[in-house]
Design a protein around this motif. Sequence first.
Motif, PDB file in Angstrom:
ATOM      1  N   ASN A  15       0.831  -1.203   0.000  1.00  0.00           N
ATOM      2  CA  ASN A  15       0.000   0.000   0.000  1.00  0.00           C
ATOM      3  C   ASN A  15       0.866   1.255   0.000  1.00  0.00           C
ATOM      4  OD1 ASN A  15      -2.726   1.193   0.146  1.00  0.00           O
ATOM      5  ND2 ASN A  15      -1.994   1.954   2.118  1.00  0.00           N
ATOM      6  N   PHE A  22       2.321   6.209  -7.059  1.00  0.00           N
ATOM      7  CA  PHE A  22       1.165   6.668  -7.824  1.00  0.00           C
ATOM      8  C   PHE A  22       0.218   7.581  -7.046  1.00  0.00           C
ATOM      9  CE2 PHE A  22       2.206   2.290  -9.287  1.00  0.00           C
ATOM     10  CZ  PHE A  22       2.738   2.636 -10.518  1.00  0.00           C
ATOM     11  N   GLN A  23       0.573   7.920  -5.804  1.00  0.00           N
ATOM     12  CA  GLN A  23      -0.286   8.704  -4.923  1.00  0.00           C
ATOM     13  C   GLN A  23      -1.685   8.082  -4.836  1.00  0.00           C
ATOM     14  OE1 GLN A  23      -0.121  12.740  -6.340  1.00  0.00           O
ATOM     15  NE2 GLN A  23       1.918  13.055  -5.501  1.00  0.00           N
ATOM     16  N   PHE A  24      -1.715   6.756  -4.726  1.00  0.00           N
ATOM     17  CA  PHE A  24      -2.970   6.017  -4.645  1.00  0.00           C
ATOM     18  C   PHE A  24      -2.958   5.175  -3.375  1.00  0.00           C
ATOM     19  CE2 PHE A  24      -5.422   2.102  -5.520  1.00  0.00           C
ATOM     20  CZ  PHE A  24      -6.675   2.680  -5.669  1.00  0.00           C
ATOM     21  N   ASP A  25      -3.835   5.487  -2.450  1.00  0.00           N
ATOM     22  CA  ASP A  25      -3.964   4.751  -1.201  1.00  0.00           C
ATOM     23  C   ASP A  25      -5.065   3.708  -1.384  1.00  0.00           C
ATOM     24  OD1 ASP A  25      -4.262   3.812   1.374  1.00  0.00           O
ATOM     25  OD2 ASP A  25      -4.239   5.794   2.295  1.00  0.00           O
ATOM     26  N   PHE A  26      -4.658   2.462  -1.570  1.00  0.00           N
ATOM     27  CA  PHE A  26      -5.601   1.379  -1.853  1.00  0.00           C
ATOM     28  C   PHE A  26      -6.567   1.165  -0.689  1.00  0.00           C
ATOM     29  CE2 PHE A  26      -6.764  -3.158  -2.059  1.00  0.00           C
ATOM     30  CZ  PHE A  26      -7.403  -3.151  -3.293  1.00  0.00           C
ATOM     31  N   ALA A  29      -9.097   3.791  -0.716  1.00  0.00           N
ATOM     32  CA  ALA A  29      -9.987   3.642  -1.875  1.00  0.00           C
ATOM     33  C   ALA A  29     -11.068   2.592  -1.633  1.00  0.00           C
ATOM     34  CB  ALA A  29      -9.175   3.293  -3.113  1.00  0.00           C
TER      35      ALA A  29
END
Length: 69
Positions: A15, A22-26, A29
């Motif tokens: 994570n 990617f600045q994406f917090d799974f 989300a």
Amino acid sequence: MNNTSLIITIIGAINWLLVGLFQFDFVAAICGGQGSWLSRIIYVIVGLAGLWCINLLFRHNNSTQRSNA
């Protein structure tokens, strides 16, 4: 407990890799944002698993030192 902690810690590390690349917090989300109670519980569980893994680090060093003695 050791294997479970390692698995949870690895999932948390993946994570953080996603956040860093990617600045994406799974977790956020799938749980409705960083502030939701479910994501906060998951973050706490990952943190506790990481603390438990510190125990594994020192346990490994102690068993290696005993076998060399």
